[in-house]
Motif scaffolding. Structure first.
Motif, mmCIF file in Angstrom:
data_model
loop_
_atom_site.group_PDB
_atom_site.id
_atom_site.type_symbol
_atom_site.label_atom_id
_atom_site.label_comp_id
_atom_site.label_asym_id
_atom_site.label_seq_id
_atom_site.Cartn_x
_atom_site.Cartn_y
_atom_site.Cartn_z
ATOM 1 N N ILE B 122 0.861 -1.198 0.000
ATOM 2 C CA ILE B 122 0.000 0.000 0.000
ATOM 3 C C ILE B 122 0.886 1.232 0.000
ATOM 4 C CG2 ILE B 122 -1.743 1.295 1.272
ATOM 5 C CD1 ILE B 122 -2.733 -1.277 2.434
ATOM 6 N N ALA B 123 0.696 2.077 -0.985
ATOM 7 C CA ALA B 123 1.391 3.368 -1.000
ATOM 8 C C ALA B 123 0.479 4.390 -0.366
ATOM 9 C CB ALA B 123 1.708 3.762 -2.442
ATOM 10 N N LEU B 124 0.974 5.031 0.692
ATOM 11 C CA LEU B 124 0.155 6.013 1.392
ATOM 12 C C LEU B 124 0.322 7.396 0.801
ATOM 13 C CD1 LEU B 124 0.859 4.821 5.031
ATOM 14 C CD2 LEU B 124 -1.139 4.372 3.619
ATOM 15 N N ASN B 125 -0.633 8.244 1.101
ATOM 16 C CA ASN B 125 -0.579 9.595 0.549
ATOM 17 C C ASN B 125 0.641 10.364 1.031
ATOM 18 O OD1 ASN B 125 -2.944 9.435 -0.962
ATOM 19 N ND2 ASN B 125 -4.197 9.846 0.840
ATOM 20 N N ASP B 126 1.172 9.967 2.202
ATOM 21 C CA ASP B 126 2.317 10.720 2.720
ATOM 22 C C ASP B 126 3.649 10.220 2.153
ATOM 23 O OD1 ASP B 126 2.487 9.043 5.983
ATOM 24 O OD2 ASP B 126 2.679 8.332 3.928
ATOM 25 N N GLY B 127 3.589 9.322 1.197
ATOM 26 C CA GLY B 127 4.817 8.873 0.528
ATOM 27 C C GLY B 127 5.455 7.661 1.161
ATOM 28 N N THR B 128 4.910 7.175 2.288
ATOM 29 C CA THR B 128 5.458 5.954 2.881
ATOM 30 C C THR B 128 4.666 4.749 2.384
ATOM 31 O OG1 THR B 128 4.025 6.084 4.800
ATOM 32 C CG2 THR B 128 6.167 7.192 4.953
ATOM 33 N N PHE B 129 5.149 3.562 2.774
ATOM 34 C CA PHE B 129 4.515 2.331 2.299
ATOM 35 C C PHE B 129 4.216 1.408 3.459
ATOM 36 C CE2 PHE B 129 5.382 3.073 -2.153
ATOM 37 C CZ PHE B 129 6.452 3.935 -2.113
ATOM 38 N N VAL B 130 3.105 0.682 3.355
ATOM 39 C CA VAL B 130 2.834 -0.408 4.283
ATOM 40 C C VAL B 130 2.741 -1.680 3.462
ATOM 41 C CG1 VAL B 130 1.231 -1.377 5.948
ATOM 42 C CG2 VAL B 130 1.580 1.093 5.850
ATOM 43 N N ASP B 131 3.465 -2.715 3.909
ATOM 44 C CA ASP B 131 3.564 -3.916 3.079
ATOM 45 C C ASP B 131 3.370 -5.148 3.941
ATOM 46 O OD1 ASP B 131 5.373 -6.260 2.211
ATOM 47 O OD2 ASP B 131 5.150 -5.074 0.371
ATOM 48 N N GLY B 132 2.442 -6.030 3.579
ATOM 49 C CA GLY B 132 2.266 -7.258 4.356
ATOM 50 C C GLY B 132 1.090 -8.066 3.870
ATOM 51 N N HIS B 133 0.834 -9.146 4.599
ATOM 52 C CA HIS B 133 -0.269 -10.027 4.213
ATOM 53 C C HIS B 133 -1.582 -9.508 4.778
ATOM 54 C CE1 HIS B 133 3.020 -12.790 3.330
ATOM 55 N NE2 HIS B 133 2.168 -13.318 2.483
ATOM 56 N N LEU B 134 -2.640 -9.743 4.020
ATOM 57 C CA LEU B 134 -3.948 -9.232 4.403
ATOM 58 C C LEU B 134 -4.463 -10.007 5.603
ATOM 59 C CD1 LEU B 134 -6.301 -7.362 3.547
ATOM 60 C CD2 LEU B 134 -7.214 -9.290 2.275
#
Lengths: 621, 267, 107
Positions: B122-134
């Motif tokens: 997931i690319a967030l609006n603030d430019g960071t990312f969250v990455d993992g299993h659902l």
């Protein structure tokens, strides 16, 4: 294996019923579907391929006529056919005018259909399937049911390609070369249909190639050594190897492009690609050049697939009609093997414009120049075979003789294209179109016509009408040259390919005062070419009528009307299921015409065991 | 009408028709997978430095799959050997093993594919990312309407490059925990399907095509094991040839995996 | 007979398969070890080593399980040409994508 009794076409007078015919074998009469549609007999399959391919050739020809109209009269509605186009193709042909998108679709499909649905199935699959097992003394192909599957895959592929015209958005528009990223970014489904169709066609060719190679290696009759094979068989053998090994990378690339289209991958899409002003959704990281390499890895060997079977036919017809052995048989064999091998390492001469470095460009230039040597050797052997021959003129021979200078022009005009420096100017101009059409149209197609006229009596027991055959030849010869010769001039003057307006935007009339625009004389040629193309189309009408009329009404002939030496002419007409009642024994080479020590003008290749249809005479007049 | 050399070897070539046919077909398959491998090499060589993934695939599962296929290659050969010595019972046992091993391979592959499809970046609006299993999506989760939340079990990073090399010590040291992300903060959400980047694209394509070949081979071997084994009674020599020819295809499929496994999983 | 005249027993085949399987296991282990070990800078040397071990594996499967080592010359000829063309496909494409006129942008 069950033996089905196949007769195609069913023109032989039915045998009166004999009581003693019924003991032993059961002669179950196959139904219509097993006889004509789901047959595993190589002769039926050959004719299936032939008829289907001829239909597609005609269709591809019509596409070309529509394009030539558009080029000569851009934005004007097509006469006669305009309303039909508007009705069947919708907004792309609104008002009967060919829109630029529709022109591109016609262009892409004309190329695809002519190459993959027309010439290859006719030259390789049709003639190869019918003639090769007969020429080597085999009862059928090694894998008859796979043979049947290959025809049906081809047929399905053709259906998919044809249907793509009628889906919303129409057929593929990105050229027969389907370059990414254009092929992926056009927002219609035509490209996906094209890719699926290609996968089916490639599968068909692969199955066919396996069959041909296995048959030629394993099923040669006793005494048929490699150096006694008719050269037609050698040509088909090399063609099959080319198909076997060159097609799979394109199949791989096709799957990759299909994934780009349908699943949003980026195999061939570069990072940051913008479409219609917006950066695309795809992940990027791909390479458009990768597609080009994988495509042309097949694309170049493919052109040898187009020419080699045709050359094979020409050699057979020339040997037969000069009544002497072909000149330089060994050179012909080694040359065709060399062409086959070299064809795999020349492909990037289609890519000189992609910014390759000089080292790699020079490598491909060198191999391209070298491959012209065996090609010239083959053509030279054909020419030299005429020397001292007692030349017999008939329709097949006319087409074979016509092939020689036409292929000469096509081949020689290819030489500047193989040289990187000259190609940079000529690439993507009408010079290229002229070059490759000379090789394939008055080249290969003439040879294929020769083949039709030549083997028609073996398939049907009748000859095609000789007068109308000659009319067909001379008219086609004249009009072919009138269509394609001017294109060399247009190309050298700078007219580029694939312009739906025929170059109007670059013409001196449109932009007076600009440097090196297309002058009026070059633009006028478009109109001449259109008329010549119409003439060429009219010239095919005698052929079509002749083909069908002669099946029932042609001059009846015996089993060997051309007094030929090869085994295909020493079977009953048409050859029954299993071809030879007993396996023939081959005792001499394929072209023993007027051979010293024999009476009469030819000595058949094989000796037949006594209990057959009385072909055991060693000499014929 | 009979086609010669269907069972007997042709004297000058020394082989029967189907064997030549299958080797010709395998030659074309070498070109097919060769084309795909060359695509892999070019895409990887042309990728931005540091942006080619490493360690995205579970080596343990891959190793188990490799062992399964290797074992199935063995049982395939032994099934043919049993036919040669006319031991029909042993043939049945060995090829039953082949089929079961193939099905196990496909089962593990499906699990691996599924794992990728539930793994999101997931690319967030603030430019960071969250990455993992659902883990779960809230009942009102709607990306377009920007309502609801989605929970991933993974990590949050600032630079996308950190997601690439899972073999790197930083990635190995990272703790995986649950992150709840509001739909309103999401700029782009994408799972690790073929569209994610060129690595997943070529991974899914090559292993997918390979799996299709496994399925095809399994169907053929199953047919010969089951209904097709009737030919054993009428023409055991010809039947043995069919087992040999289908075995050659199976071994080729194993050969492809022998290169696919290290290339995808270990490099 | 559709195979060479070597005497065929289940015992000999089982022994052959056992030996091959053991070597294959070892090779797989070596590849995995090489993958996680520190070999040279970056990946190039590591990849080369891993592929070399994979090639050994492939040689065993092709040579013994597909009995390529005892196959007829005809098959060898077909496969030799195939290998030549695969090398051409790989090598020439790679060369073409990395050879650029001096000063032109590298994609």
């Amino acid at each position: 294996m069950q033996a089905n009794v196949q007769q195609f076409p069913p023109f032989r007078e039915p045998e009166p019923a004999h009581g003693h015919d019924d003991h032993g074998h059961e002669h179950h009469e196959p139904g219509f579907w097993t006889k004509y549609v789901f047959s595993s007999d190589h002769k039926v399959i050959g004719i299936q391929y032939g008829m289907t391919a001829l239909c597609f050739l005609l269709f591809g020809f019509f596409l070309m006529l529509l394009m030539r109209w558009q080029i000569a009269h851009p934005t004007q509605p097509v006469p006669f056919l305009g309303p039909l186009l508007a009705k069947t193709l919708g907004p792309m042909a609104a008002g009967g005018v060919i829109s630029p998108d529709l022109y591109n679709a016609f262009g892409a499909m004309h190329g695809t259909i002519m190459v993959f649905l027309g010439v290859v199935p006719l030259a390789f699959a049709a003639f190869g399937n019918y003639v090769v097992p007969l020429m080597i003394g085999a009862p059928d192909m090694t894998f008859p049911r796979i043979n049947m599957a290959s025809y049906h895959a081809f047929f399905l592929g053709g259906v998919v390609m044809f249907v793509s015209f009628f889906i919303p958005g129409g057929a593929a528009q990105a050229g027969w070369t389907s370059y990414s990223p254009l092929a992926t970014t056009i927002p219609t489904n035509g490209q996906a249909f094209w890719l699926v169709g290609m996968v089916l066609l490639i599968t068909s060719s692969l199955l066919g190639a396996v069959n041909f190679i296995a048959t030629i290696i394993q099923l040669r009759a006793p005494g048929m050594t490699w150096m006694r094979l008719p050269w037609f068989v050698w040509a088909q053998f090399v063609t099959a190897f080319i198909l076997l090994l060159a097609f799979p990378p394109l199949e791989a690339a096709g799957v990759l492009q299909l994934m780009d289209n349908a699943l949003g991958t980026s195999f061939f899409l570069p990072t940051g690609l913008a479409v219609a002003g917006k950066v695309g959704e795809a992940s990027g990281g791909g390479s458009p050049l990768l597609w080009q390499h994988l495509f042309w890895f097949l694309g170049h060997p493919e052109v040898y697939v187009l020419i080699l079977p045709a050359m094979g036919i020409v050699v057979e017809v020339i040997a037969n009609n000069t009544r002497k052995p072909i000149w330089g048989y060994k050179s012909l064999v080694y040359s065709v093997l060399a062409v086959g091998f070299l064809s795999f390492i020349v492909w990037a001469h289609h890519m000189y414009m992609t910014g390759m470095g000089q080292k790699i460009a020079t490598f491909f230039q060198a191999t391209t120049m070298i491959i012209s040597i065996p090609s010239v050797i083959i053509l030279t052997c054909m020419f030299l075979s005429l020397w001292g021959g007692s030349i017999r003129i008939n329709t097949p021979m006319l087409f074979a003789l016509g092939f020689l200078p036409m292929f000469g022009i096509g081949g020689l005009t290819g030489l500047p294209l193989g040289l990187a420096a000259a190609d940079l100017y000529l690439h993507d101009t009408y010079y290229i179109i002229a070059h490759f059409h000379y090789v394939v149209a008055p080249g290969t197609l003439f040879a294929l016509f020769a083949g039709v006229y030549f083997w028609f009596p073996k398939m049907t027991g009748r000859k095609m009408n000789e007068f109308w055959g000659r009319v067909h030849f001379w008219c086609s010869f004249v009009f072919m040259n009138l269509v394609f010769m001017p294109m060399f001039a247009q190309g050298i003057k700078g007219m580029i390919r694939r312009m739906s307006d025929g170059g109007v935007n670059y013409s001196a009339a449109r932009v007076p005062g600009a440097i090196d625009t297309l002058p009026g004389s070059v633009m006028e040629l478009n109109t001449w070419i259109l008329w010549a193309a119409v003439g060429l189309g009219l010239a095919q009408i005698p052929f079509i009528i002749n083909l069908f009329w002669s099946i029932k009404h042609g001059e009846k002939v015996g089993t060997n009307p051309w007094q030929a030496t090869t085994l295909d002419w020493h079977t009953p007409t048409p050859p029954p299921h299993g071809n030879f009642p007993k396996a023939p024994r081959i005792v001499r080479g394929p072209y023993e015409y007027n051979a010293p020590g024999f009476e009469g003008s030819f000595a058949p290749q094989a000796e037949f065991p006594a209990a057959d249809h009385g072909h055991a005479q060693p000499a014929h007049h | 009408m009979e086609i010669p050399y269907t069972v007997q070897n042709r004297p000058d070539t020394g082989i029967y028709n189907a064997k030549l046919g299958i080797w010709l077909f395998l030659a074309s398959e070498v070109m097919l997978f060769g084309g795909l491998f060359s695509a892999y090499v070019l895409l990887r060589a042309g990728s931005e430095p540091g942006m080619w993934p490493h360690g995205w695939l579970d080596v343990r599962l891959g190793t188990v799959n490799t062992l399964l296929l290797a074992l199935s290659a063995i049982t395939t050969l032994l099934a043919w050997a049993a036919c040669k010595v006319r031991d029909f019972r042993k043939f049945k046992i060995f090829h039953a093993c082949t089929i079961l091993l193939a099905l196990a391979f496909l089962g593990i592959k499906s699990y691996e594919y599924h794992d990728k499809f539930i793994h999101y970046e997931i690319a967030l609006n603030d430019g960071t990312f969250v990455d993992g299993h659902l883990v779960e999506k809230s009942a009102d989760f709607d990306l377009k309407k920007k309502t609801g939340t989605v929970t991933l079990h993974g990590r949050a990073v600032t630079d996308r490059k950190e997601l690439m090399d899972l073999r790197a010590p930083e990635a190995k040291a990272a703790t995986l925990e649950e992150h709840v992300v509001a739909a309103a903060d999401i700029k782009k959400m994408q799972n690790y399907g073929p569209w994610h980047n060129t690595f997943t694209a070529i991974y899914f394509t090559m292993t997918g095509l390979h799996a299709l070949h496994i399925i095809g081979g399994t169907l053929v071997i199953f047919y010969l094991w089951g209904p097709g084994s009737r030919m054993w009674k009428t023409d055991p020599e010809r039947f043995t040839n069919r087992i040999e020819v289908s075995g050659l295809f199976w071994h080729f499929v194993d050969l492809v995996w022998i290169f696919l496994f290290p290339v995808m999983y270990l490099t | 007979m559709s195979e060479s005249e070597k005497p065929v027993t289940m015992q000999s085949y089982i022994a052959l398969c056992r030996n091959i399987f053991i070597v294959v296991l070892l090779a797989i282990g070596c590849m995995i070890a090489a993958s996680f070990a520190h070999i040279g800078e970056g990946w190039t040397l590591k990849v080369a080593l891993i592929l070399a071990i994979a090639a050994v594996n492939a040689f065993l499967v092709a040579g013994y399980l597909m009995h390529l080592l005892s196959e007829k010359k005809l098959i060898y000829t077909v496969l030799t040409f195939t290998v030549i063309f695969v090398i051409g496909l790989f090598g020439l494409t790679l060369w073409a994508m990395t050879d650029f006129p001096t000063g032109t942008a590298v994609h």
